[in-house]
Write an enzyme that holds these catalytic residues in place. Sequence first.
Site, short mmCIF file in Angstrom:
data_model
loop_
_atom_site.label_atom_id
_atom_site.label_comp_id
_atom_site.label_asym_id
_atom_site.label_seq_id
_atom_site.Cartn_x
_atom_site.Cartn_y
_atom_site.Cartn_z
N TYR B 153 23.98 93.68 -0.66
CA TYR B 153 22.88 93.96 0.36
C TYR B 153 22.61 92.63 1.01
O TYR B 153 22.80 91.43 0.42
CB TYR B 153 21.56 94.72 0.04
CG TYR B 153 20.96 93.74 -1.22
CD1 TYR B 153 20.06 92.73 -1.30
CD2 TYR B 153 21.34 94.22 -2.55
CE1 TYR B 153 19.56 92.05 -2.09
CE2 TYR B 153 20.93 93.17 -3.64
CZ TYR B 153 20.00 92.36 -3.59
OH TYR B 153 19.47 91.77 -4.62
N ARG B 163 24.03 89.38 -0.76
CA ARG B 163 24.13 89.47 -2.18
C ARG B 163 25.25 90.18 -2.65
O ARG B 163 25.47 91.26 -2.21
CB ARG B 163 22.91 89.67 -2.91
CG ARG B 163 21.58 89.25 -2.87
CD ARG B 163 21.47 87.75 -3.13
NE ARG B 163 22.14 87.21 -4.33
CZ ARG B 163 22.03 87.44 -5.61
NH1 ARG B 163 20.74 88.05 -5.71
NH2 ARG B 163 22.73 87.00 -6.50
N HIS B 166 25.42 92.87 -8.01
CA HIS B 166 25.06 92.11 -9.31
C HIS B 166 24.00 93.13 -10.03
O HIS B 166 23.27 93.90 -9.47
CB HIS B 166 24.39 90.75 -8.91
CG HIS B 166 23.09 91.00 -8.19
ND1 HIS B 166 23.01 91.11 -6.84
CD2 HIS B 166 21.85 90.96 -8.63
CE1 HIS B 166 22.11 91.27 -6.34
NE2 HIS B 166 21.06 91.23 -7.50
N HIS B 168 20.83 92.27 -12.88
CA HIS B 168 20.00 91.42 -13.36
C HIS B 168 19.84 92.02 -15.19
O HIS B 168 19.81 92.83 -15.28
CB HIS B 168 18.58 91.57 -12.70
CG HIS B 168 18.38 91.38 -11.55
ND1 HIS B 168 18.04 89.79 -11.22
CD2 HIS B 168 18.56 91.69 -10.44
CE1 HIS B 168 18.11 89.90 -9.84
NE2 HIS B 168 18.34 90.91 -9.36
#
Lengths: 208, 248
Positions: B153, B163, B166, B168
Amino acid sequence: MSKDPLHHETSSQTVGPFVHIGLYPTVSGILARSRTYGNQLATTHAYGQRIRVEGQIIDGNGETVRDALLEFWQADGLGRYAHPADPQAESADAGLSGFGRSVTDPDTGTWTLESIKPGTVRDLNQRPMAPHINLALFARGLNIHLHSRIYFDDEVKANALDPVLQQCVPAPRRQTLIARRKEPTQDPCVYRFDMVLQGKNETVFFDL
Amino acid sequence: MSTEPETPLLDSGFRHRDRSVQPRLLWPEYKSTLNRAPTQPLVPLSPTLSEITGPTFSPQEIDLADRDLLKNARIDRDPLGERTLLTGRVIDQDGTPVCATRIEIWQANAAGRYQHASDNYQAPLDPNFSGYGCCLTDELGNYEFLTIRPGPYPFANGANTWRPSHVHFSIFGPAFATRLVTQMYFEGDPLIRDCPMLGSIPDRSAQSRLVAAFDMERSRPFDCLAYRFDLVLRGPKQTHFENRPDGL
């Protein structure tokens, strides 16, 4: 001396602005099935002086940080941590969750913590440390979390003997770690603890 | 200062955090650091009981459903996206498994959108996906999550900054001093190369350790592909208490 480690610690990355989903899911409307951690650490049965700590986090532009998450870790009212490394862990107060979290309000930027004032914990040289709450700060723009401590301004004598305040922290910066009691609050005692990320009055952050 | 009796202590703390494998706090390519990274150096603090303790976790507090993100927010169907298995092991720097520690994850949906009031990206939400997961490591330090692969995004940083996909990861370990939050990336993602957040880590091999390896062996036939992401937490200092000057 200890041998060189076999492995490197994993690198940190920022929590970003959507940290609530994982670490404070109710803010995102997520009903987690597993236990979550909030900003109320003490049950009504917890022993000790009831306190509320509140504050804001100010960035280098003087603006309030509204997307931060704070973690707290503290001893019980008699200075015991519920953890096997504490020889007194067995008798630690079950009415207190030593660990909690708070988030800065998206509108006001204020965070709050409701707990009891921790008792005296001794350092590894058996010197008494003044009552303090350990803090970790996470936010967008912080590539790795920041460690700090909250001390209390009505513990003048204990603060003056505290080995961390007196021996690790340069004198002009000590006041950045001391929460100010709002008079005439008593039950709970309300303290203000603002953090400043940059510039004059920058809060002390520790390399543990 | 050193007139105190020197007591040999079993757990005198953790290995010093090696900042050469940690990101720089101030990293102008990631613009949010400019106003938020402290400008004063961190103040060294030799861990005390306050830092070598931390929360402990019990399996009773964890619902096993929270390791399956395909199901834990499901309303009427599975979430859209590539079914993905994330597995790995948590060890300390000496290679000892970190057992029964809490891992929390969060991520965007397959379209790159978070279930969050602050996310205004035009990609759609998925009503069957929250992006929240939680589990404890097992007795060998292993964990696994079933999820969908998050989408990339754009984010407000440069003129056209994206980004990489991913997830977190938040992890505790045995003490407040071992606390770690990071992000896991996916092998082969072309956006990894220009990611300003990953770039904040000066050490290239440390960067590459955040990239989960595609793991065909663990993929499940007719079910999901797999990626492997191992984590290392600070290890215990295995010496007797060193008589260092106070505060160092």
